[in-house]
Scaffold this motif. Structure first.
Motif, short mmCIF file in Angstrom:
data_model
loop_
_atom_site.label_atom_id
_atom_site.label_comp_id
_atom_site.label_asym_id
_atom_site.label_seq_id
_atom_site.Cartn_x
_atom_site.Cartn_y
_atom_site.Cartn_z
N ASP A 37 1.02 -1.12 0.01
CA ASP A 37 -0.15 0.05 0.00
C ASP A 37 0.52 1.38 0.00
OD1 ASP A 37 -1.95 -1.08 0.65
OD2 ASP A 37 -2.53 -1.34 1.85
N ARG A 40 2.38 1.89 -3.50
CA ARG A 40 1.41 2.44 -4.05
C ARG A 40 0.65 3.35 -3.78
NH1 ARG A 40 -0.43 -3.22 -3.88
NH2 ARG A 40 -1.63 -3.47 -2.17
N GLN A 41 0.50 4.01 -2.70
CA GLN A 41 0.48 5.56 -2.81
C GLN A 41 1.65 6.48 -2.78
OE1 GLN A 41 -0.45 5.32 1.85
NE2 GLN A 41 -1.95 4.14 1.73
N THR A 44 0.88 8.06 -6.28
CA THR A 44 0.26 9.03 -6.81
C THR A 44 0.95 10.62 -5.64
OG1 THR A 44 -0.61 8.91 -4.59
CG2 THR A 44 -1.50 7.80 -5.90
N ARG A 45 2.22 10.63 -5.97
CA ARG A 45 3.46 11.43 -5.47
C ARG A 45 4.59 11.87 -6.60
NH1 ARG A 45 4.23 10.18 0.89
NH2 ARG A 45 5.92 11.53 0.26
N ARG A 75 6.98 6.91 6.82
CA ARG A 75 5.54 6.50 7.22
C ARG A 75 5.58 6.47 8.38
NH1 ARG A 75 0.84 8.17 7.57
NH2 ARG A 75 -0.66 6.41 7.61
#
Length: 234
Positions: A37, A40-41, A44-45, A75
């Motif tokens: 995850d 994947r996040q 998008t950045r 994170r």
């Protein structure tokens, strides 16, 4: 005493790691951190770390261990900044995957005065894993997932949500699944000996109903992470 107590979740694909992580993390006041995850996040950045990771994705190369660890630590840092008092620890799903990653994780956790409270091992027979994985169906339009036996769509081959035709992923054929399980057995399974030598491994029978697996994990983890004072820096 450690500042944060983390739990590592280990098991082959199809063992139910994602399902169980989503269930037990809130009940133990841990944050579910899945490396898949996170990547994947990140895609998008458009910051420096995202561009570095994307450079490997774009050429189909594996992301180096050191870079994967940086993504994970970023994170953890974000969670501490967002809720320093409430953040007790993370439930790590998908990392570490090999001995080198485990050793690197141990080092950075010591530097942070954090520790690993337990390593949950979801054990499921190989034949059951193949049955679970080979029966998966996905909707290419909305992303809904089904299983031919365990959670079939109302109409065979058709998505309940949007009505699109369901497909099987190319890596969910029995042959592809067998290759993935072999990779797990060669690279990730040996981690259990590494953690078992430190008394961290909790073996859970993953070949039970979902609720029974959840309760077994919680019963094993409560004495280890239910009381923060039990978690010590290693």
């Amino acid at each position: 005493m450690a500042d944060r107590c983390h739990v590592v979740l280990i098991g082959p694909q199809g063992s139910g790691k994602g399902t169980q992580a989503a269930r037990i993390a809130p009940r133990l006041r841990l944050v579910h951190v899945a490396t898949g995850d996170l990547f994947r996040q990140l895609m998008t950045r458009d910051d420096e770390l995202a561009r570095e990771v994307r450079s490997y994705y774009d050429r189909g190369a594996l992301v180096p261990d050191e870079l994967t660890l940086r993504v994970l630590l970023q994170r953890l840092d974000e969670l501490e900044r967002e809720s320093a008092e409430a953040f007790r620890g993370a439930l790590l799903d998908g990392y570490p995957r090999n001995r080198a990653q485990a050793e690197a994780l141990d080092q950075v956790l010591r530097e942070r005065r954090d520790s690993i409270a337990a390593v949950v091992h979801l054990a499921v027979p190989r034949a059951v894993l193949i049955e679970r994985l080979s029966g998966r169906l996905i909707c290419p339009q909305c992303g809904a997932t089904y299983h031919i036996r365990f959670s079939p769509p109302k109409t065979a081959g058709q998505c309940d949500r949007c009505g699109s035709a369901l497909i099987q992923r190319s890596d969910d054929t029995p042959e592809a699944i067998a290759r993935r399980l072999e990779t797990y057995e060669q690279q990730t399974a040996p981690l259990l000996d590494y953690y078992r030598a430190r008394g961290l491994v909790v073996d859970i029978d993953g070949n039970q109903p979902i609720d029974a697996v959840t309760e077994a994990i919680l019963a094993a983890l409560e004495p280890r992470v239910g009381d923060p004072s039990r978690c010590r820096s290693s």
